[in-house]
Design a protein around this motif. Sequence first.
Motif, PDB file in Angstrom:
ATOM      1  N   GLN A  33      38.638  32.438  30.533  1.00 56.07           N
ATOM      2  CA  GLN A  33      38.852  33.431  31.596  1.00 56.07           C
ATOM      3  C   GLN A  33      39.893  34.451  31.158  1.00 56.07           C
ATOM      4  O   GLN A  33      39.745  35.649  31.396  1.00 56.07           O
ATOM      5  CB  GLN A  33      39.294  32.754  32.895  1.00 56.07           C
ATOM      6  CG  GLN A  33      38.187  32.039  33.604  1.00 56.07           C
ATOM      7  CD  GLN A  33      38.689  31.237  34.802  1.00 56.07           C
ATOM      8  OE1 GLN A  33      39.868  30.932  34.931  1.00 56.07           O
ATOM      9  NE2 GLN A  33      37.762  30.886  35.684  1.00 56.07           N
ATOM     10  N   ARG A  34      40.949  33.977  30.499  1.00 57.22           N
ATOM     11  CA  ARG A  34      41.993  34.879  30.007  1.00 57.22           C
ATOM     12  C   ARG A  34      41.418  35.838  28.968  1.00 57.22           C
ATOM     13  O   ARG A  34      41.663  37.043  28.994  1.00 57.22           O
ATOM     14  CB  ARG A  34      43.136  34.056  29.413  1.00 57.22           C
ATOM     15  CG  ARG A  34      44.134  34.838  28.598  1.00 57.22           C
ATOM     16  CD  ARG A  34      44.997  35.756  29.454  1.00 57.22           C
ATOM     17  NE  ARG A  34      45.743  36.702  28.674  1.00 57.22           N
ATOM     18  CZ  ARG A  34      46.950  36.476  28.162  1.00 57.22           C
ATOM     19  NH1 ARG A  34      47.548  35.331  28.353  1.00 57.22           N
ATOM     20  NH2 ARG A  34      47.557  37.407  27.464  1.00 57.22           N
ATOM     21  N   ILE A  35      40.622  35.295  28.043  1.00 54.23           N
ATOM     22  CA  ILE A  35      40.009  36.131  27.007  1.00 54.23           C
ATOM     23  C   ILE A  35      39.082  37.163  27.635  1.00 54.23           C
ATOM     24  O   ILE A  35      39.124  38.347  27.289  1.00 54.23           O
ATOM     25  CB  ILE A  35      39.252  35.255  25.986  1.00 54.23           C
ATOM     26  CG1 ILE A  35      40.238  34.397  25.200  1.00 54.23           C
ATOM     27  CG2 ILE A  35      38.396  36.108  25.051  1.00 54.23           C
ATOM     28  CD1 ILE A  35      39.596  33.278  24.414  1.00 54.23           C
ATOM     29  N   LYS A  36      38.254  36.723  28.583  1.00 53.77           N
ATOM     30  CA  LYS A  36      37.342  37.647  29.265  1.00 53.77           C
ATOM     31  C   LYS A  36      38.119  38.738  29.978  1.00 53.77           C
ATOM     32  O   LYS A  36      37.786  39.917  29.886  1.00 53.77           O
ATOM     33  CB  LYS A  36      36.461  36.898  30.252  1.00 53.77           C
ATOM     34  CG  LYS A  36      35.444  37.796  30.936  1.00 53.77           C
ATOM     35  CD  LYS A  36      34.569  37.017  31.889  1.00 53.77           C
ATOM     36  CE  LYS A  36      33.523  37.839  32.581  1.00 53.77           C
ATOM     37  NZ  LYS A  36      33.775  39.215  32.853  1.00 53.77           N
ATOM     38  N   SER A  37      39.182  38.364  30.656  1.00 54.73           N
ATOM     39  CA  SER A  37      40.014  39.343  31.358  1.00 54.73           C
ATOM     40  C   SER A  37      40.634  40.338  30.381  1.00 54.73           C
ATOM     41  O   SER A  37      40.641  41.545  30.626  1.00 54.73           O
ATOM     42  CB  SER A  37      41.108  38.615  32.140  1.00 54.73           C
ATOM     43  OG  SER A  37      41.994  39.528  32.731  1.00 54.73           O
ATOM     44  N   ASP A  38      41.153  39.823  29.267  1.00 59.04           N
ATOM     45  CA  ASP A  38      41.750  40.703  28.247  1.00 59.04           C
ATOM     46  C   ASP A  38      40.729  41.688  27.706  1.00 59.04           C
ATOM     47  O   ASP A  38      41.005  42.882  27.571  1.00 59.04           O
ATOM     48  CB  ASP A  38      42.308  39.882  27.077  1.00 59.04           C
ATOM     49  CG  ASP A  38      43.530  39.075  27.440  1.00 59.04           C
ATOM     50  OD1 ASP A  38      44.130  39.310  28.514  1.00 59.04           O
ATOM     51  OD2 ASP A  38      43.883  38.180  26.642  1.00 59.04           O
TER      52      ASP A  38
END
Length: 71
Positions: A55-60
């Motif tokens: 989720q963090r990677i997708k958000s970034d």
Amino acid sequence: MKHRQISSELGLELKEHSIDEIEKISKKLGVHPISALVALYLKEEQGVSVQTLLQRIKSDLDSDSDSSSDT
């Protein structure tokens, strides 16, 4: 869990691998190099789930693509 198997196969800490080494090891293991990187980060950041990290990677990445379209 497969990420534990991958990080175990990689053996060393994340900082001890070059991108070329990660690509070679990933090919040998039959996984995408990013999967290997995620497995290593999960090993270093104990208590973080795969879902949370992805989720963090997708958000970034979504944030990055949003800002590049503004230029």
